[in-house]
Design an enzyme around this catalytic site. Sequence first.
Site, mmCIF file in Angstrom:
data_model
loop_
_atom_site.group_PDB
_atom_site.id
_atom_site.type_symbol
_atom_site.label_atom_id
_atom_site.label_comp_id
_atom_site.label_asym_id
_atom_site.label_seq_id
_atom_site.Cartn_x
_atom_site.Cartn_y
_atom_site.Cartn_z
ATOM 1 N N TRP A 30 0.610 -0.962 0.315
ATOM 2 C CA TRP A 30 -0.269 0.379 -0.352
ATOM 3 C C TRP A 30 0.914 1.227 -0.333
ATOM 4 O O TRP A 30 1.651 1.169 1.113
ATOM 5 C CB TRP A 30 -1.181 -0.455 1.925
ATOM 6 N N GLU A 66 -0.659 -6.885 7.122
ATOM 7 C CA GLU A 66 0.161 -8.095 6.949
ATOM 8 C C GLU A 66 1.311 -8.041 7.921
ATOM 9 O O GLU A 66 2.473 -9.167 7.637
ATOM 10 C CB GLU A 66 0.202 -8.223 5.272
ATOM 11 N N VAL A 88 0.641 4.274 6.732
ATOM 12 C CA VAL A 88 -0.589 4.396 6.396
ATOM 13 C C VAL A 88 -1.188 5.796 6.276
ATOM 14 O O VAL A 88 -0.660 6.452 7.456
ATOM 15 C CB VAL A 88 -1.088 3.572 7.962
ATOM 16 N N ILE A 89 -1.618 6.353 5.579
ATOM 17 C CA ILE A 89 -2.514 7.491 5.349
ATOM 18 C C ILE A 89 -3.806 7.846 5.534
ATOM 19 O O ILE A 89 -5.214 6.423 5.377
ATOM 20 C CB ILE A 89 -2.213 7.377 4.114
ATOM 21 N N GLU A 92 -10.458 8.954 5.683
ATOM 22 C CA GLU A 92 -12.055 9.509 6.310
ATOM 23 C C GLU A 92 -12.562 8.352 7.051
ATOM 24 O O GLU A 92 -13.710 8.530 8.083
ATOM 25 C CB GLU A 92 -13.184 9.199 5.729
ATOM 26 N N THR A 93 -12.340 7.110 7.304
ATOM 27 C CA THR A 93 -12.784 6.407 8.743
ATOM 28 C C THR A 93 -11.991 6.267 9.287
ATOM 29 O O THR A 93 -10.938 6.116 9.287
ATOM 30 C CB THR A 93 -13.211 4.997 7.745
ATOM 31 N N HIS A 95 -10.663 3.176 9.940
ATOM 32 C CA HIS A 95 -9.337 2.013 9.514
ATOM 33 C C HIS A 95 -8.063 2.903 9.890
ATOM 34 O O HIS A 95 -7.528 1.438 10.529
ATOM 35 C CB HIS A 95 -9.820 1.969 8.131
HETATM 36 C C1 DLZ Z 1 -7.646 -1.055 4.037
HETATM 37 C C2 DLZ Z 1 -5.672 -0.056 4.160
HETATM 38 C C3 DLZ Z 1 -6.639 1.213 4.050
HETATM 39 C C4 DLZ Z 1 -7.662 1.704 3.812
HETATM 40 N N1 DLZ Z 1 -5.044 1.904 4.079
HETATM 41 C C5 DLZ Z 1 -3.968 1.094 4.200
HETATM 42 C C6 DLZ Z 1 -3.122 2.418 4.214
HETATM 43 O O1 DLZ Z 1 -3.848 3.331 4.573
HETATM 44 N N2 DLZ Z 1 -1.557 1.546 3.943
HETATM 45 C C7 DLZ Z 1 -1.659 0.006 4.267
HETATM 46 O O2 DLZ Z 1 -0.579 -0.030 5.027
HETATM 47 N N3 DLZ Z 1 -2.533 -0.149 4.074
HETATM 48 C C8 DLZ Z 1 -3.873 -0.518 3.998
HETATM 49 N N4 DLZ Z 1 -4.965 -0.794 4.592
HETATM 50 C C9 DLZ Z 1 -4.721 -2.372 4.185
HETATM 51 C C10 DLZ Z 1 -4.305 -3.153 5.339
HETATM 52 O O3 DLZ Z 1 -3.058 -2.478 6.136
HETATM 53 C C11 DLZ Z 1 -4.867 -4.559 5.068
HETATM 54 O O4 DLZ Z 1 -3.731 -4.815 3.722
HETATM 55 C C12 DLZ Z 1 -6.262 -5.479 4.232
HETATM 56 O O5 DLZ Z 1 -7.062 -3.713 5.663
HETATM 57 C C13 DLZ Z 1 -6.679 -6.419 4.682
HETATM 58 O O6 DLZ Z 1 -5.538 -7.886 5.648
#
Ligand code: DLZ
Length: 157
Positions: A30, A66, A88-89, A92-93, A95
């Site tokens: 991601w 993961e 991780v950015i 809006e939720t 998560h």
């Molecule tokens: C689902 C998700 C979202 C919304 N944002 C990020 C992110 O900004 N950075 C990141 O590394 N991973 C993101 N993921 C994926 C989750 O880490 C994960 O891969 C999924 O929830 C599946 O387990």
Amino acid sequence: MADYANQKFLSEKISLPRSNFKIGVVSAMWNGEITSELKSGALKTLESAGILTENVTVWDVPGSYELIYAANKLAHDGMDAIVCIGVVIQGETPHFDFICDAVANGIAKITIKHNIPIGFGVLTTTTQQQAIERAGGIHGHKGEEVAWTVLKLLEKK
Ligand code: DLZ
């Protein structure tokens, strides 16, 4: 804002007791343009410290969540240290909060369980720009820094 001019120790030379440490580098896909840069900085830093390429296991996982599984598996498989990389950015939720909490706590637990250095190279930012600025931009290079941090702990291993 942190004063990075005061973090000069991050460029101090590392002196490892031996060269055959096995190191895992786990990196989330991601926000891959940024995590690739962080990973490449981490790998360069390991190489500069004398870690042999054949002793470095690189594992790209889908998302930061993961990293927990992959780091635990590599620790179980006998790595001396692990570098975790993710971006991780905030969206809006909620998560964002769940992922950040899980990854930070998960990595801390794996560190204690396996008693090896595990670097937390996971950027948790409000915007993509903030992450870019920390991947070789005005706020330094968190990939290089997390690798340096793990190497620093290996000095005593
Ligand atoms: C689902 C998700 C979202 C919304 N944002 C990020 C992110 O900004 N950075 C990141 O590394 N991973 C993101 N993921 C994926 C989750 O880490 C994960 O891969 C999924 O929830 C599946 O387990």
